[in-house]
Design a protein around this motif. Structure first.
Motif, mmCIF file in Angstrom:
data_model
loop_
_atom_site.group_PDB
_atom_site.id
_atom_site.type_symbol
_atom_site.label_atom_id
_atom_site.label_comp_id
_atom_site.label_asym_id
_atom_site.label_seq_id
_atom_site.Cartn_x
_atom_site.Cartn_y
_atom_site.Cartn_z
ATOM 1 N N SER A 93 -68.679 32.920 -16.414
ATOM 2 C CA SER A 93 -68.980 33.039 -14.991
ATOM 3 C C SER A 93 -67.674 33.293 -14.243
ATOM 4 C CB SER A 93 -69.647 31.761 -14.478
ATOM 5 O OG SER A 93 -70.890 31.557 -15.125
ATOM 6 N N VAL A 94 -67.632 34.383 -13.497
ATOM 7 C CA VAL A 94 -66.402 34.814 -12.829
ATOM 8 C C VAL A 94 -66.655 34.869 -11.323
ATOM 9 C CG1 VAL A 94 -64.627 36.591 -12.704
ATOM 10 C CG2 VAL A 94 -65.880 36.229 -14.854
ATOM 11 N N GLY A 96 -66.303 35.946 -7.380
ATOM 12 C CA GLY A 96 -65.994 37.194 -6.717
ATOM 13 C C GLY A 96 -66.893 38.337 -7.142
ATOM 14 N N SER A 97 -66.544 39.538 -6.691
ATOM 15 C CA SER A 97 -67.336 40.721 -6.936
ATOM 16 C C SER A 97 -66.805 41.493 -8.139
ATOM 17 C CB SER A 97 -67.318 41.629 -5.701
ATOM 18 O OG SER A 97 -67.862 42.900 -5.992
ATOM 19 N N TYR A 98 -67.715 42.117 -8.886
ATOM 20 C CA TYR A 98 -67.273 42.933 -10.021
ATOM 21 C C TYR A 98 -66.474 44.139 -9.526
ATOM 22 C CZ TYR A 98 -70.021 47.232 -9.706
ATOM 23 O OH TYR A 98 -70.499 48.453 -9.331
ATOM 24 N N SER A 101 -62.886 43.653 -9.825
ATOM 25 C CA SER A 101 -62.419 43.231 -11.147
ATOM 26 C C SER A 101 -61.847 44.395 -11.931
ATOM 27 C CB SER A 101 -63.581 42.619 -11.938
ATOM 28 O OG SER A 101 -64.470 43.625 -12.363
ATOM 29 N N SER A 232 -69.590 39.036 -18.592
ATOM 30 C CA SER A 232 -68.937 38.456 -17.420
ATOM 31 C C SER A 232 -69.912 38.518 -16.255
ATOM 32 C CB SER A 232 -67.659 39.235 -17.076
ATOM 33 O OG SER A 232 -66.732 39.182 -18.143
ATOM 34 N N TYR A 234 -70.591 38.106 -12.457
ATOM 35 C CA TYR A 234 -69.997 38.068 -11.121
ATOM 36 C C TYR A 234 -71.080 37.748 -10.095
ATOM 37 C CZ TYR A 234 -65.923 40.285 -13.270
ATOM 38 O OH TYR A 234 -64.841 40.559 -14.067
ATOM 39 N N GLN A 235 -70.674 37.628 -8.859
ATOM 40 C CA GLN A 235 -71.632 37.306 -7.806
ATOM 41 C C GLN A 235 -72.649 38.427 -7.607
ATOM 42 O OE1 GLN A 235 -69.327 36.450 -4.296
ATOM 43 N NE2 GLN A 235 -68.620 34.450 -5.035
ATOM 44 N N ASP A 236 -72.259 39.669 -7.876
ATOM 45 C CA ASP A 236 -73.120 40.803 -7.568
ATOM 46 C C ASP A 236 -73.510 41.632 -8.785
ATOM 47 O OD1 ASP A 236 -70.564 41.637 -8.004
ATOM 48 O OD2 ASP A 236 -70.440 42.969 -6.267
#
Length: 609
Positions: A93-94, A96-98, A101, A232, A234-236
């Motif tokens: 779980s990362v 922020g937005s992909y 990244s 991974s 991300y939030q989105d």
């Protein structure tokens, strides 16, 4: 000194023939010896059968090497080690937005849904594609079905038609065998004959090919020969990294990688399963009587295998490869503890027991393939979503019954519900773990099935009569048959309902009160207390679905989007958790009302109707 048989094989008229040294039960002839480990009978037989076209998924491998590999995994699961091995992390779980990244420039493909695991995953992928979603399927092998048929009823297959995955013509094309009647029987206690239960043999090769072609025609993309490396979240978005170097982007990832999914291992933290179903069998050619099937049959009491006590059960079905071809499965339920039997040990028993069970000799049969599998089960199933944007499906989710050894039947039952729910989750962007967990909710009828697996698992310390399991199952099936098709049919298709269960337990208590103390000894007080909680919840869900659902359902469309999504999933949980999604089909109702041969639908002591 250990010995090794030096063997030679022959081919006659293009068909493999066992040399006398490895005929399972033939006369032995002159052989030479060298100082090596003596191969088991199972090894000699399996290494004498040509194996080709092994595929992924349960039951897709047939070689002796694959058998030993699976036995090593089984030994590891049953290990006495108190230290739980930390599984390899696959999901990260990362925050922020992909888009911010390092992956953003590497996303070669972008999807609404990526399904990992193609054998059963292709069904949910096709259903979602038919709703206009962009879907990809990742499969580490070639995406094809196994050679061995899936046994199922027509009613269950029609559920795939309802969600747009198949047409009725597709069902006819994929059906390799059809047979009736179907037997349930337990060691000389009489047989029960039913119609239309697991009475179709569907070719997975053909079925998966048909569904894959439909998936391709809908714009789906298949990645064959690719394996999951890591995900991974991300939030989105979720970014899927494949071991072969490809990077894929998706709003949602569906884990359809089966019982031994690396994602499931991470979620369960390497915890040992609560139960295990072990299955071995063959598909053989040479059966003269081959028109009926066995849904479940037991021909003997519990016996010792190594350090364990096991109760063997059988299934048998005509195979679609020819009129004299027949598949026989021998299976047992065990606690995954040190000393649990290996699959090879079960096969050594199988060579002795199957001829007596089927009234044949292996000398008169040609073994086409040998089948084996292990199916772990957990009490806390189905498995809730542990991560945002990742959902377990099929065997990976634990949605199958703990007394079954295959997820295709449960897939057909839940596919419509899951397709609609996943589509609505994507539409509303409800992709957090809490919202996704509502698609794999607690289902008391599934949890209550645990009592049946426990009751069917032989134990050395239970102090019950050797024939207790057969006596209990016979009493259960006879009681259900007396109560009629509306009680027996759902149970035989792994659907537990409150009303039929109450009636069955009541009839057993009245007619066989002497077996009640043995039930307590066999399953134990803690298991019974846990089951009683699920039993109460089964009644509660039945009440909610029967009386509260009709009041709420007309109002749902007026709710805000998130509330509407949650209430729909709640109503589904009540309905499916109570087994009320099961409806007798018109053909079943017609059959029940117009029995042309009552002897095939009643309890009898005959070995054949």
């Amino acid at each position: 000194m250990a010995l090794q048989l030096q063997l030679q094989t022959t081919v006659r008229n293009g068909v493999f023939q066992y040399p006398s040294a490895i005929r399972p039960f033939g006369n032995r002839k002159r052989v030479s010896f060298q100082a090596q480990a003596t191969p088991t009978r199972t090894q000699r037989i399996m290494e004498g059968i040509a194996v080709s076209g092994e595929v992924g998924g349960a039951g897709g491998a047939y070689s002796y090497t694959a058998l030993k590999r699976l036995d090593q995994l089984l030994s590891k699961i049953c290990s006495a080690s108190a230290v739980v091995e930390e599984p390899q992390k696959v999901v990260f779980s990362v925050p922020g937005s992909y888009k911010d990244s390092e992956h953003v420039g590497n996303s070669e493909e972008m999807f609404d849904v990526i399904v990992c695991g193609g054998t059963l995953g292709i069904f949910i992928a096709t259903a979602l594609s038919s709703k206009g979603l962009r879907v990809g399927v990742v499969e580490r092998n070639v995406l094809k079905g196994r050679e061995q048929e899936w046994n199922i009823s027509r009613k269950e297959l029609l559920e795939l038609v309802e969600v747009g995955v198949l047409t009725e013509d597709d069902i006819e094309e994929a059906t390799a065998a059809s047979f009736n009647p179907n037997r349930c029987g337990f060691e000389g206690k009489g047989d029960i004959w039913v119609q239309g239960i697991l009475n179709l043999g569907v070719s997975p090769v053909k079925l998966v090919e048909i569904v894959k072609d439909r998936f391709d025609s809908l714009g789906g993309v298949t990645f064959e020969g690719y394996s999951v490396s890591n995900i991974s979240v991300y939030q989105d978005a979720a970014v899927l990294q494949l071991k072969e170097g490809k990077t894929l982007f998706s709003r949602l990832i569906i884990d359809a990688m089966g019982n031994f999914s690396p994602i499931v291992k991470q979620i369960r933290c390497g915890r040992k399963p609560d139960g295990m179903c072990l299955v071995v069998g063959t598909c053989c050619r040479g059966f003269k009587e081959n028109s009926t099937s066995d849904v479940i049959f037991s021909s003997a009491t519990a016996k010792e295998v190594g350090q364990s006590l096991v109760q063997y059960f059988w299934e048998a079905f005509p195979a679609g490869s020819g009129p004299i071809d027949r598949t026989t499965y021998m299976f047992t339920y065990v606690d995954p503890q040190p000393g649990s039997p290996q699959l090879e040990e079960l096969l050594e028993d199988y060579w002795d027991l199957m001829p007596k069970y089927q009234g044949v000799s292996f000398d008169d049969l040609e073994i086409l393939r040998i089948i084996f599998g292990i199916f772990p089960t957990y009490r806390d199933s189905p498995l809730p979503a542990a991560f945002d944007r990742i959902l377990q499906f099929g065997d990976a989710s634990g949605i199958q019954s703990p007394v079954s050894f295959g997820g295709f039947g449960s897939l057909t039952r839940h596919l419509g519900r899951l397709t609609t729910g996943i589509y609505e989750a994507l539409e509303g962007n409800f992709l957090d773990s809490k919202s996704l967990s509502m698609l794999n909710p607690y289902m008391p009828n599934l949890s209550s099935s645990w009592l049946f697996q426990r009751a069917m698992s032989a134990k050395k310390q239970s102090n019950v009569p050797p024939d207790f399991i057969n006596e209990l199952l016979s009493a259960n099936f006879i009681s259900m048959k007396k109560l009629g098709d509306p009680v027996l049919r759902p149970f035989l298709q792994d659907v537990i309902q409150f009303g039929p269960l109450v009636k069955t337990l009541g009839l057993i208590t009245l007619t066989r009160p002497q077996i009640i103390p043995s039930i307590f000894k066999q399953v134990g007080i803690p298991v019974l207390l846990e089951w009683f909680g699920h039993f109460i919840m089964l009644g509660y869900y039945t009440f909610l679905s029967t009386f509260l659902d009709p009041t709420i359902r007309p109002l749902i469309e007026s709710f805000p989007a998130k509330m509407r999504y949650e209430w729909k999933r709640g109503l589904e949980a009540w309905q499916y958790g109570a087994g009320l999604d099961y409806k007798q089909s018109p053909s079943e109702a017609h059959e029940a009302a117009n029995r042309s041969d009552p002897s095939k639908e009643t309890f009898s002591t005959n070995s054949h109707p």
